[in-house]
Write a protein that holds these residues in place. Structure first.
Motif, short mmCIF file in Angstrom:
data_model
loop_
_atom_site.label_atom_id
_atom_site.label_comp_id
_atom_site.label_asym_id
_atom_site.label_seq_id
_atom_site.Cartn_x
_atom_site.Cartn_y
_atom_site.Cartn_z
N ALA A 103 110.48 13.03 100.05
CA ALA A 103 109.38 13.96 100.27
C ALA A 103 109.33 14.52 101.69
O ALA A 103 108.84 15.62 101.91
N GLY A 104 109.88 13.78 102.65
CA GLY A 104 109.76 14.17 104.05
C GLY A 104 110.91 15.02 104.56
O GLY A 104 110.94 15.37 105.74
N LYS A 105 111.85 15.34 103.67
CA LYS A 105 113.02 16.10 104.08
C LYS A 105 112.62 17.34 104.89
O LYS A 105 111.78 18.12 104.44
N GLY A 106 113.21 17.53 106.04
CA GLY A 106 112.98 18.76 106.80
C GLY A 106 111.87 18.66 107.83
O GLY A 106 111.75 19.53 108.68
N CYS A 107 111.02 17.62 107.76
CA CYS A 107 110.00 17.52 108.80
C CYS A 107 110.51 16.58 109.89
O CYS A 107 111.58 15.98 109.76
N SER A 108 109.78 16.48 111.00
CA SER A 108 110.26 15.53 112.00
C SER A 108 109.23 14.47 112.37
O SER A 108 109.57 13.52 113.07
N ASN A 109 107.99 14.62 111.91
CA ASN A 109 106.98 13.60 112.17
C ASN A 109 106.26 13.28 110.86
O ASN A 109 105.63 14.17 110.29
N ILE A 239 101.90 13.16 105.54
CA ILE A 239 101.67 11.78 105.14
C ILE A 239 102.21 11.66 103.71
O ILE A 239 101.79 12.40 102.82
N VAL A 240 103.17 10.77 103.52
CA VAL A 240 103.80 10.58 102.22
C VAL A 240 103.23 9.31 101.60
O VAL A 240 103.36 8.22 102.18
N PHE A 241 102.58 9.44 100.46
CA PHE A 241 102.04 8.28 99.76
C PHE A 241 103.02 7.85 98.67
O PHE A 241 103.38 8.64 97.79
N GLY A 242 103.45 6.60 98.72
CA GLY A 242 104.35 6.07 97.70
C GLY A 242 103.90 4.69 97.25
O GLY A 242 102.76 4.28 97.51
N GLY A 243 104.79 3.99 96.57
CA GLY A 243 104.48 2.66 96.05
C GLY A 243 104.07 2.74 94.58
O GLY A 243 103.76 3.83 94.07
N GLY A 244 104.06 1.59 93.94
CA GLY A 244 103.85 1.52 92.50
C GLY A 244 102.61 2.23 92.01
O GLY A 244 102.64 2.96 91.00
N VAL A 245 101.49 2.04 92.69
CA VAL A 245 100.23 2.62 92.21
C VAL A 245 100.28 4.15 92.26
O VAL A 245 99.93 4.83 91.29
N ILE A 246 100.76 4.68 93.38
CA ILE A 246 100.84 6.15 93.53
C ILE A 246 101.84 6.73 92.54
O ILE A 246 101.59 7.76 91.91
N ASP A 272 96.11 23.13 107.15
CA ASP A 272 97.11 23.16 106.08
C ASP A 272 98.50 22.75 106.55
O ASP A 272 99.39 22.52 105.74
N ARG A 273 98.69 22.68 107.88
CA ARG A 273 99.99 22.21 108.36
C ARG A 273 100.19 20.73 108.08
O ARG A 273 101.31 20.24 108.08
N ILE A 274 99.10 19.98 107.89
CA ILE A 274 99.23 18.56 107.60
C ILE A 274 99.33 18.41 106.09
O ILE A 274 98.36 18.62 105.36
N ARG A 275 100.47 18.01 105.60
CA ARG A 275 100.64 17.88 104.15
C ARG A 275 100.54 16.42 103.72
O ARG A 275 101.15 15.56 104.34
N ILE A 276 99.77 16.20 102.68
CA ILE A 276 99.62 14.86 102.11
C ILE A 276 100.25 14.91 100.73
O ILE A 276 99.75 15.60 99.84
N VAL A 277 101.39 14.25 100.58
CA VAL A 277 102.21 14.45 99.38
C VAL A 277 102.69 13.12 98.79
O VAL A 277 102.75 12.11 99.49
N PRO A 278 103.03 13.13 97.49
CA PRO A 278 103.56 11.90 96.90
C PRO A 278 105.03 11.69 97.27
O PRO A 278 105.77 12.66 97.47
N ALA A 279 105.44 10.45 97.35
CA ALA A 279 106.84 10.10 97.55
C ALA A 279 107.64 10.59 96.34
O ALA A 279 107.10 10.78 95.26
N THR A 280 108.94 10.82 96.54
CA THR A 280 109.74 11.34 95.42
C THR A 280 110.86 10.40 95.00
O THR A 280 111.49 10.63 93.98
#
Lengths: 298, 298
Positions: A103-109, A239-246, A272-280
């Protein structure tokens, strides 16, 4: 790409020597599954459920593995496999995996937040994993959010993990069921030997179970506050949210988290520059992160 | 070293052009005080009470300066002074100052926490200021620590700033005095036009005033939790506490903060490697940080 896989239970109770032998077996099986031999492998990466040093390969103290204190896992495994081995904390590697290949491909932070049995995390700043002075950075689940809140597995009260982990969710559900609250969970958990799995959480939500919906709204609330806190401290791109529940609940579960987090941002500029996304990468985040680390440092 | 100083009130209400003129006057006075002329100066650094971009010199939105939105302060000041000017957030510069010339000298990862009218902060990782995707990083005072806590100046409830700033301390003291609680503060604040200054806080503590002691113990508690949270997220070598309140109260005030923070660390390994120390540059931290930035980037 993943060219071959093999899986084994850790069996931490047999001690480091025994576990290393099981890892070697699993490594050989995975290499065979890929139609290769160990001598075709350039380097090995491994994630431990513990603070660990990639420089020395030492696993410091795995809270869920009794007796695992200062185990030189990198050296032990490197001798058995006759290959360079790099060791890191598993959640750091999951974060690195999502950063480089997911999910974080291309960002740096970015910050990774993984919600499962516990709530773990990892930090990437300026393209690099932040490991911390004691290899203990990224433990975002153990930030206190309610000083007099429920007891956390770490011994403190009111950590985010004490509200938002699968363990915390199960605690809330059990308490409500014990009070006689009606819910499909009474039946669903019986089918699962009384365990509340991520799949069962999803089933109950899909059936619009009032108890499950209420408990998960609380989880979203605290994860939203955590996301807001992390943005105010780190101001990451993602912010990438992952793990079993997500993973079980998908992107729809994140929308209320975003809605709670955004008003918490102190700077409302470019929200909107801050993206909150699911892990892939799902289950593969850690092994892919380990491969990335092995490729760059092994 | 500081070779010359001059000080002026900001007078934000006169607008950016007017403020820039006042800064130019102050700059000339400071240069004269040093026995120099502006043409002897190589570069200028300036801190703004706002997120700001060192790359473009733009000050985005100063919450306490009405009308200061997207002001090209670097360019405006650079034209008037005919010198290179670098702009940054004032608390970032205070953190940089402490890092390069003050309490943080010699470490490479630190967090600055400045307790004054508000609670600000800054992050140094791997020797570099972390500014964030929107130049909004380091706002550790605006992390929520009690979701239903007192209202913060930022509009949220229960931020650390809403418990630990001088503003919050004054609110607690006023509320207690209004309820008729006996305290030397009733007299001490009258001498100060009813303002609770950092000096008055110290005076009341020195007199063992029960109310002041109780209110400050609460401040220490929340700053301790904040320090614990920051260690679990960042695992820095050092947390430097500065700002008017800390400066007035000194290192003794930090001991309870350390005692509260330490048990919060998830990893209890090498706990002594994390040092929680007072800032050493006082009022000069920001200008020295500005000078450091100007030297490296101006």
């Amino acid at each position: 790409v993943i060219v071959g896989e093999a899986k084994k239970k850790t069996k931490a109770e047999i001690g480091p020597e025994g576990v290393v032998a099981r890892i070697v077996t699993a490594a050989n099986e995975a290499v065979s599954a890929a139609g290769l031999r160990l001598k075709n492998v350039t380097a090995v990466g491994i994630g431990a459920p513990s603070p660990a040093s990639p420089e020395t390969g030492i696993v410091f103290n795995a809270p869920n593995m009794a007796g695992w204190i200062d185990v030189p896992l990198g050296e032990m495994l490197g001798q058995k496999l006759a290959l360079p081995v790099v060791v890191d904390n598993d959640v750091n590697l999951g974060t690195l995996g999502e950063f480089v290949l997911g999910a974080g491909k291309g960002c740096s932070n970015m910050v990774g937040v993984f919600v499962g049995t516990g709530v773990g995390g990892g930090l990437i700043l300026d393209g690099q994993l932040v490991r911390g002075a004691r290899y203990a950075a990224g433990e975002v689940g153990h930030t206190v959010i309610v000083p007099d809140g429920p007891l956390c597995g770490c011994g403190k009260r009111g950590c985010v993990e004490a509200f938002a982990s699968r363990t915390a969710i199960e605690r809330e559900v059990r308490a409500a069921l014990a009070e006689g609250r009606p819910s499909v969970l009474a039946d669903l958990m019986r089918d699962d030997n009384d365990r509340l799995t991520s799949g069962t959480i999803k089933q109950a939500l899909d059936q619009n179970d009032a108890l499950m919906t209420e408990v998960m709204a609380q989880v979203q609330y605290y994860l939203g506050l955590l996301a807001g806190n992390l943005v105010n401290i780190i101001d990451p791109e993602m912010i990438v949210f992952g793990g079993g529940v997500i993973e079980a609940l998908g992107d729809g579960f994140l929308e209320p988290i975003r809605a709670i987090a955004r008003p918490c941002f102190l700077s409302q500029r470019d929200v909107d520059r801050i993206r909150i996304v699911p892990a892939t990468l799902g289950d593969h985040a850690v092994v892919l992160g380990a491969a990335v680390l092995a490729r760059t440092q092994g």
